[in-house]
Design an enzyme around this catalytic site. Structure first.
Site, PDB file in Angstrom:
ATOM      1  N   ASP A 128       0.789  -1.166   0.015  1.00 50.81           N
ATOM      2  CA  ASP A 128       0.031   0.072  -0.002  1.00 50.81           C
ATOM      3  C   ASP A 128       0.816   1.468  -0.093  1.00 50.81           C
ATOM      4  OD1 ASP A 128      -2.315   1.657   0.146  1.00 50.81           O
ATOM      5  OD2 ASP A 128      -3.100   0.428   1.757  1.00 50.81           O
TER       6      ASP A 128
ATOM      7  N   ASP B 152     -10.578   1.759  -3.461  1.00 47.81           N
ATOM      8  CA  ASP B 152     -11.196   1.673  -2.166  1.00 47.81           C
ATOM      9  C   ASP B 152     -12.726   1.568  -2.079  1.00 47.81           C
ATOM     10  OD1 ASP B 152      -8.794   1.236  -0.698  1.00 47.81           O
ATOM     11  OD2 ASP B 152      -8.670   3.368   0.194  1.00 47.81           O
TER      12      ASP B 152
HETATM   13  C1  GLA Z   1      -5.639   1.531   2.182  1.00 50.78           C
HETATM   14  C2  GLA Z   1      -6.029   0.403   1.311  1.00 50.78           C
HETATM   15  C3  GLA Z   1      -7.191  -0.438   1.922  1.00 50.78           C
HETATM   16  C4  GLA Z   1      -6.698  -0.814   3.188  1.00 50.78           C
HETATM   17  C5  GLA Z   1      -6.312   0.218   4.215  1.00 50.78           C
HETATM   18  C6  GLA Z   1      -5.613  -0.280   5.335  1.00 50.78           C
HETATM   19  O1  GLA Z   1      -6.617   2.409   2.183  1.00 50.78           O
HETATM   20  O2  GLA Z   1      -6.512   1.020   0.130  1.00 50.78           O
HETATM   21  O3  GLA Z   1      -7.680  -1.277   1.076  1.00 50.78           O
HETATM   22  O4  GLA Z   1      -5.725  -1.836   2.961  1.00 50.78           O
HETATM   23  O5  GLA Z   1      -5.520   1.044   3.513  1.00 50.78           O
HETATM   24  O6  GLA Z   1      -5.128   0.485   6.271  1.00 50.78           O
END
Ligand code: GLA
Length: 708
Positions: A441, A505
């Site tokens: 990420d 997301d």
């Molecule tokens: C980001 C990612 C999510 C998740 C969160 C975890 O927002 O895009 O899919 O993994 O972090 O903190």
């Protein structure tokens, strides 16, 4: 110097380069079956009154010094000197479908090496390497790849977006001046996907000529569509450098990112199919070529609440649903109980996992699933042991206070200690645990990215690539997903190092329909992470049926993102059904040709995948909103063999209730929905199939199978 013409050719399109003292792309268009270099002389341009007395080519470097007057492909200087280079061709080499042109400016002390390759898929790749031949550094302000396109390419399409709403197409008719996309967010970005498409007026999914380009770069970038006052047009793309960021010492070479370009005579579908084929042939590598396993990702199920016993129960339930890869998301490392602390402390949280990760991993594997884990290595929370020990490891300019983003800053990867620390922690994680998959990420943009007081955004991207390259080399069987708050780092250069993208997301099936369609212009379904989320979407608080969620996730790399223990019987049966359907159809979905179908009403969105041998197709009809008309019209199927006969079957549909009063949209379904029909490919393409009017936010899935 006499002009020489060099042709690169594929069945989809050709590119012709003219070289003499300069080098210029004079043709990028339909494949030529009767090409002779002699014919190219027809393009010798006239010279108009009221301007320079010579013709000014749009050269590979698009130098201003030749009298271009438009956006140049190179800008920079040596303490104010050598600032207007003009390159002279020294050497042209052609090996098959690759051209390498070397040119120099002896006045300015610069050399340019240009590489142009045409793949069988029809995709052209171009990059330039600029070398400084003198003792004093040459400051690079801009170095771009320039691609002339035909004057008939009058419409421009690009993508805007934001967090939870990536890949939204928009269009303009461009008659004069330029259209520019600039990204200064330090990662590929949700906002400015590095691509431009231009084409004949009104080009559509299935019609018109289009020229599409993508810049393979995960940092700052600039893309431009330029119309000169003489009517010539070109596309231009570059890594965007911050002030003072890029200088070449003597003997150093700076390479531009690769520009990927496609010409299609059959609208946007032709362009996408070329890009997809190119990625499948040349870029995407899945370890052991394995089918894309069904995921269960824990994030939207348990967030930071990690309890290994509960997680093992989730894994057991996931396996019963048919899941093949189980991923624990954020929350497993020391002090990570919420999003305000602990990034940087890449040690297992032993209060949550007193027996280590091994029991969870063994349990997952004993169920026949792969095990994956979430990391965000480039980041640091002010509230972390790492920051308390090394406050100077932050990527920043001294003397300024930086805003946090999601309570975090970015680590300075140009600092060798930082790089070594991250390599060490990732080596511990990946080397000492049986991990098959990493969700990598990156949740904060780069602000005042600095190293030793100088801008360092470009270097940050390069070190990120280096780190990922090193890990890929050490652990060739581990797959990586590129996630950056969803779709913030999706491009071809990062795809060389990862195997999947988390598209967004936003798991809301309605929003996903447009996000995934936007992403499909440049990426095939097998690299697009698409998950079935909870009935109530946590991003939008909308509610969707399991059918709509399941069918929407089907046209990607499918996963489930929720707590399967909490699901009721109907929901669980739904997960099982769509996992099963995905497994049945993924060999087709992940190898066939993708088609987005033009429909008269934008509220009805249709896409399909047809196998390369045209024997099988799977089509999804999604009703996004109430249609304008009371009838949905006919679906005309692209990509089939006109001479063959196909059986059309309804594979999946929502719980359609036909009611005579009030509610829902239909009184009687089209005939083919109750009994399968056999129709010719030609009829399906030219006349089509009457569609039902679906309730908004629902979808149906149909297949076509060649029977003779
Ligand atoms: C980001 C990612 C999510 C998740 C969160 C975890 O927002 O895009 O899919 O993994 O972090 O903190």
């Amino acid at each position: 110097m006499e002009p020489t013409f060099h042709r690169l050719t594929s069945q989809h399109g050709d590119l012709v380069l003219r070289t003499e003292s300069f080098a210029e792309i004079v043709y990028f268009g339909p494949h030529l079956q009767h090409f002779t270099a002699q014919d190219c002389l027809s393009l010798g341009r006239p010279v108009a009154n009221g301007r320079l007395d010579i013709d000014t080519p749009i050269t590979l470097a698009a130098e201003l010094g030749g009298g271009l007057f438009s956006s140049p492909g190179i800008e920079g200087h040596r303490n104010g000197l050598d600032a207007s280079p003009i390159f002279t061709t020294c050497q042209v080499e052609q090996h098959g479908q690759t051209l390498v042109v070397t040119s120099e400016d002896r006045e300015a002390g610069l050399r340019l090496t240009s590489e142009i390759q045409l793949a069988d898929s029809g995709v052209v790749q171009i990059r330039h390497g600029l070398s400084n031949l003198r003792a004093v550094a040459w400051q690079v302000d801009r170095l771009a790849v320039t691609l002339p396109v035909a004057e008939r390419a009058r419409d421009v399409m690009a993508f805007h977006g934001r967090w939870t709403r990536e890949f939204q197409p928009h269009r303009i008719a461009l008659e004069h001046d330029s259209f520019v996309i600039e990204n200064r967010r330090g990662r590929t970005s949700h906002e400015h996907f590095p691509a431009l498409i231009t084409g004949t007026s009104g080009f559509s999914e299935q019609q018109g000529e289009v020229w599409g380009v993508h810049l393979g770069w995960s940092g700052n970038h600039r893309l431009r569509c330029e119309v000169k006052s003489d009517g010539r047009r070109y596309l231009q793309a570059e890594a965007l450098y911050l002030s003072g960021e890029m200088a070449l010492a003597e003997g150093e070479t700076l390479w531009t990112p690769w520009l990927y370009a496609s010409y299609s005579a059959t609208g946007l579908n032709g362009m996408s199919q070329q890009f997809h084929r190119f990625l499948r042939d040349e870029v995407i590598r899945f370890p052991d070529n394995k089918a894309r396993p069904v995921h269960l990702n824990t994030w939207e199920g348990i967030y930071f609440n990690h309890n290994p016993h509960y997680i093992m129960q989730m894994a057991s339930r996931a396996a019963e649903l048919g899941v093949e890869r189980f991923i624990i998301d954020d929350g497993w490392f020391r002090g990570r109980d919420h999003d305000r602390a602990a990034l940087g402390d890449w040690y297992l949280d032993e209060t949550k996992y007193p027996d280590g990760l091994a029991p969870v991993i063994s349990h997952v594997k004993s169920l026949g699933m792969e095990f994956g884990i979430w990391v965000e290595p480039e980041m640091i929370n002010p509230d972390s042991d790492l920051y308390r020990a090394h406050p100077d490891w932050v990527l920043k300019l001294p003397g300024y206070q930086q805003a946090t983003g999601r309570y975090q800053w970015v680590l300075d990867l140009s600092n060798p200690q930082v790089y070594a620390f991250l390599l060490d922690r990732m080596t511990w994680l990946l080397g000492e645990h049986a991990i098959d998959y990493v969700k990598w990420d990156m949740n904060r943009e780069l602000v005042q990215a600095g190293h030793n007081g100088k801008a360092a955004a470009d270097a940050q991207t390069r070190h990120y690539y280096r780190l990922l390259d090193e890990l890929n080399q050490r652990y060739p069987h581990i797959e990586f997903e590129s996630c950056a708050s969803g779709g913030g780092r999706i491009d071809y250069e990062v795809l060389k190092r990862c195997h999947r993208f988390w598209a967004s997301d936003n798991n809301d099936a309605l929003e996903r329909n447009t996000i995934q369609r936007g992403m499909s212009y440049f990426f095939p379904p097998e690299v697009m992470g698409a998950h079935i989320g909870n009935r109530y979407c946590h991003a939008t608080f909308r509610q969707h049926s399991i059918e709509f969620r399941g069918l929407t996730a089907l046209f990607g790399h499918l996963g489930i993102e929720l707590d399967p223990i909490k699901a009721d019987a109907d929901e669980s049966a739904g997960y099982q059904r769509y996992v099963q359907l995905y497994k049945q159809w993924r060999p087709l979905l992940h190898t066939g040709n993708l088609w987005r179908v033009d429909m008269p009403d934008a509220a009805t969105q249709v896409q399909g995948v047809v196998s390369c041998d045209k024997a099988t197709g799977l089509f999804l009809v999604s009703q996004l909103a109430m249609p304008d008309y009371t009838l949905a019209g006919n679906l005309r199927f692209p990509g089939l063999d006109p001479a063959a006969r196909y059986q059309v079957s309804l594979i999946d549909h929502p719980n359609i209730r036909v009611v005579s009063e009030g509610g829902h949209t239909m009184r009687q379904l089209p005939a083919w929905m109750s009994s399968a029909m056999t129709l010719s490919g030609e009829w399906l393409a030219q006349a089509g199939l009457a569609l039902p009017v679906l309730d908004p936010e629902s979808a149906i899935l149909l297949s076509v199978k060649r029977i003779c």
